[in-house]
Motif scaffolding. Structure first.
Motif, PDB file in Angstrom:
ATOM      1  N   LEU A 194       0.885  -1.269  -0.352  1.00  0.00           N
ATOM      2  CA  LEU A 194      -0.033   0.024  -0.126  1.00  0.00           C
ATOM      3  C   LEU A 194       0.725   1.296  -0.038  1.00  0.00           C
ATOM      4  CD1 LEU A 194      -0.052   1.137   3.269  1.00  0.00           C
ATOM      5  CD2 LEU A 194      -1.364  -0.870   3.370  1.00  0.00           C
TER       6      LEU A 194
ATOM      7  N   LYS B  50      -0.145  10.590  -0.112  1.00  0.00           N
ATOM      8  CA  LYS B  50      -1.105  10.916  -0.963  1.00  0.00           C
ATOM      9  C   LYS B  50      -0.852  10.852  -2.371  1.00  0.00           C
ATOM     10  CE  LYS B  50      -4.574  14.702  -0.958  1.00  0.00           C
ATOM     11  NZ  LYS B  50      -5.081  15.860  -0.596  1.00  0.00           N
TER      12      LYS B  50
ATOM     13  N   ASP C 188       0.212   5.183  -5.110  1.00  0.00           N
ATOM     14  CA  ASP C 188      -0.873   4.454  -5.325  1.00  0.00           C
ATOM     15  C   ASP C 188      -1.388   3.620  -3.789  1.00  0.00           C
ATOM     16  OD1 ASP C 188      -0.545   4.511  -8.151  1.00  0.00           O
ATOM     17  OD2 ASP C 188       0.483   2.842  -8.439  1.00  0.00           O
ATOM     18  N   ASP C 189      -2.787   3.567  -3.911  1.00  0.00           N
ATOM     19  CA  ASP C 189      -3.281   3.293  -2.735  1.00  0.00           C
ATOM     20  C   ASP C 189      -3.009   1.767  -2.318  1.00  0.00           C
ATOM     21  OD1 ASP C 189      -4.576   5.617  -2.259  1.00  0.00           O
ATOM     22  OD2 ASP C 189      -6.487   4.963  -3.290  1.00  0.00           O
ATOM     23  N   PHE C 190      -3.106   0.833  -3.511  1.00  0.00           N
ATOM     24  CA  PHE C 190      -2.803  -0.772  -3.086  1.00  0.00           C
ATOM     25  C   PHE C 190      -2.474  -1.226  -4.410  1.00  0.00           C
ATOM     26  CE2 PHE C 190      -4.518  -4.962  -2.846  1.00  0.00           C
ATOM     27  CZ  PHE C 190      -4.097  -5.348  -1.851  1.00  0.00           C
TER      28      PHE C 190
END
Length: 163
Positions: free
Chosen positions: A144, A148, A151-153
């Protein structure tokens, strides 16, 4: 992507085992996935076996990159290549559950120099490795983004073959 990994040193007390990877991104594939020109990179890998089952390692490197930028002006559309260098740094710890199965956690950062934001993306990931034989390894990982712009995941599967 094609490349070669060259051994540089063996671990001796505090001196790490190390290697260098030299790589080229070759202009192949569909236009949506290819830059249509060569990209190059270098990655220095280093690590220490702390115990028979636990290790600490890192990598430091850089890779060229570019993206096609389209600009619409009243006189028409123009395109140019936005050249970048992506610097990367990681630290990881790994452990062996058995002679053939292991696990790892990794922190890494990608710093893009030359893009519009000159940003740094921070990540944390972990996974498992499976040594099929002395020359073949599979791995699976998930991670993860920690800030900000990252990439989130993400998830991935890897394959390594020693020659």
């Amino acid at each position: 992507m094609v490349g070669v990994k060259l051994a540089l040193s063996q671990q001796q007390r505090w001196w790490p085992e190390s290697a260098v990877i030299l790589q080229l991104g070759v202009p192949t594939g569909a236009r949506a996935f290819s830059h249509r020109h060569l990209e190059s990179g270098v990655n220095w890998l280093y690590g220490w076996d702390i115990t028979e089952r636990w290790s600490i390692a890192g990598s430091s490197g850089a890779q060229t990159g570019s993206e096609l930028v389209l600009v619409s002006l009243p006189l028409g559309e123009f395109s140019f290549r936005d050249q970048q260098i992506v610097f990367h740094q990681s630290v990881t710890t790994g452990w062996a559950f058995t002679e053939r199965v292991g696990g790892f956690f990794e922190y890494f950062v990608l710093h893009t120099d030359g893009d519009q934001q000159d940003r740094s993306d921070h990540f944390l990931d972990g996974g498992f490795t499976s040594l099929v034989n002395d020359d073949t390894q599979w791995d699976i990982r998930a991670g993860l983004g920690l800030n900000k712009s990252a990439d989130d995941f993400f998830v991935g599967i890897g394959y390594s073959q020693r020659r």
